[in-house]
Design an enzyme around this catalytic site. Structure first.
Site, mmCIF file in Angstrom:
data_model
loop_
_atom_site.group_PDB
_atom_site.id
_atom_site.type_symbol
_atom_site.label_atom_id
_atom_site.label_comp_id
_atom_site.label_asym_id
_atom_site.label_seq_id
_atom_site.Cartn_x
_atom_site.Cartn_y
_atom_site.Cartn_z
ATOM 1 C CG ASP A 8 -1.979 -1.067 1.186
ATOM 2 O OD1 ASP A 8 -1.981 -1.860 0.218
ATOM 3 O OD2 ASP A 8 -2.799 -1.121 2.109
ATOM 4 C CG ASP A 129 -12.956 -2.187 -1.209
ATOM 5 O OD1 ASP A 129 -12.291 -3.238 -1.224
ATOM 6 O OD2 ASP A 129 -12.721 -1.217 -1.940
#
Length: 239
Positions: A8, A129
């Protein structure tokens, strides 16, 4: 089952968040490229790269890091975060990204997504998500009323072949994945499912592998040394 080490990227640094909250950022490395090389050297066969700044505000300030990673490794990578236009998709594919992951587009611009799937086929994947079974968009900042399982059926019908499904409540919490939702997805779709969120132990990986999932993303457990990646790879290969 493929294991995807997650990188990330925020401000061109390798970081992790908890439950997608930007105020919980932990910096693990100032050099995402070296991190990518590390996972490749240990045996990763695919990397999962997230542009966190892009996910939040659609900028592309981490392009340099993503491009450097693509030019520095010999394994494929998939990338997501703030990808809401065809121009961004084309630019990433031109950088050498094998699979581009869109999320918000699957809720807010389904007509465009249908066109892109026809045009780019398996180079397009979708990230769903979910928080309490509802889809979150715009870097997990907005939770609407779209049912996370129903939208997966829609995505299969328009030709999506690969789906990353993240239970936000599990992400970065080192508490194990939401096995029940993956069982549902395996029963109700034929899409390649990549589990994301909470994958922490060898037992987690063995269970996901036994469920015949296509892949699993591992993040915080690796960076906090809760999980040895070589051992995780061994577990993922077991029948």
């Amino acid at each position: 089952m493929i294991l995807f080490p997650a990188i990330d990227i925020k401000d061109n640094k390798c970081v992790r968040l908890s439950q997608g909250k930007f105020e919980t950022v932990n910096v693990y490395s100032n050099d995402p490229v070296e991190m990518a090389k590390k996972w490749e050297s240990i045996g990763a066969e695919y990397l999962h790269i997230v542009d966190l700044d892009g996910a939040k505000d659609e900028g592309f300030q981490n392009r340099k890091s993503i491009e450097k990673i693509a030019n520095s490794i010999n394994i494929p990578m998939q990338t997501g975060g703030g990808i809401r236009s065809e121009d961004r998709i084309k630019s990433l594919i031109n950088l050498g990204i094998k699979r581009v992951i869109v999320g918000t587009m699957a809720v807010e611009n389904q007509d465009l997504l249908k066109e892109l799937v026809i045009k780019y086929n398996e180079k397009i994947a979708v990230s769903i998500d979910a928080y309490n079974g509802k889809v979150a968009t715009r870097g997990w900042q907005t939770v609407g009323n779209v049912d996370s399982i129903e939208i997966c059926n829609f995505l299969e019908n328009i030709g999506i072949k690969t789906l990353v499904y993240t239970d936000i409540s599990k992400d970065g919490m080192l508490s194990g994945p939401n096995f029940k939702v993956y069982e549902k997805l395996i029963k109700q779709t034929t899409i390649n499912i990549i589990a994301s969120g909470g994958v922490t132990t060898i037992k987690d990986i063995e269970k996901l592998s036994s469920m015949n999932l296509y892949g699993a993303i591992i993040g915080k457990a690796l960076y906090d040394n809760k999980l040895n990646f070589k051992e995780a790879l061994d577990a993922s290969y077991k029948e």
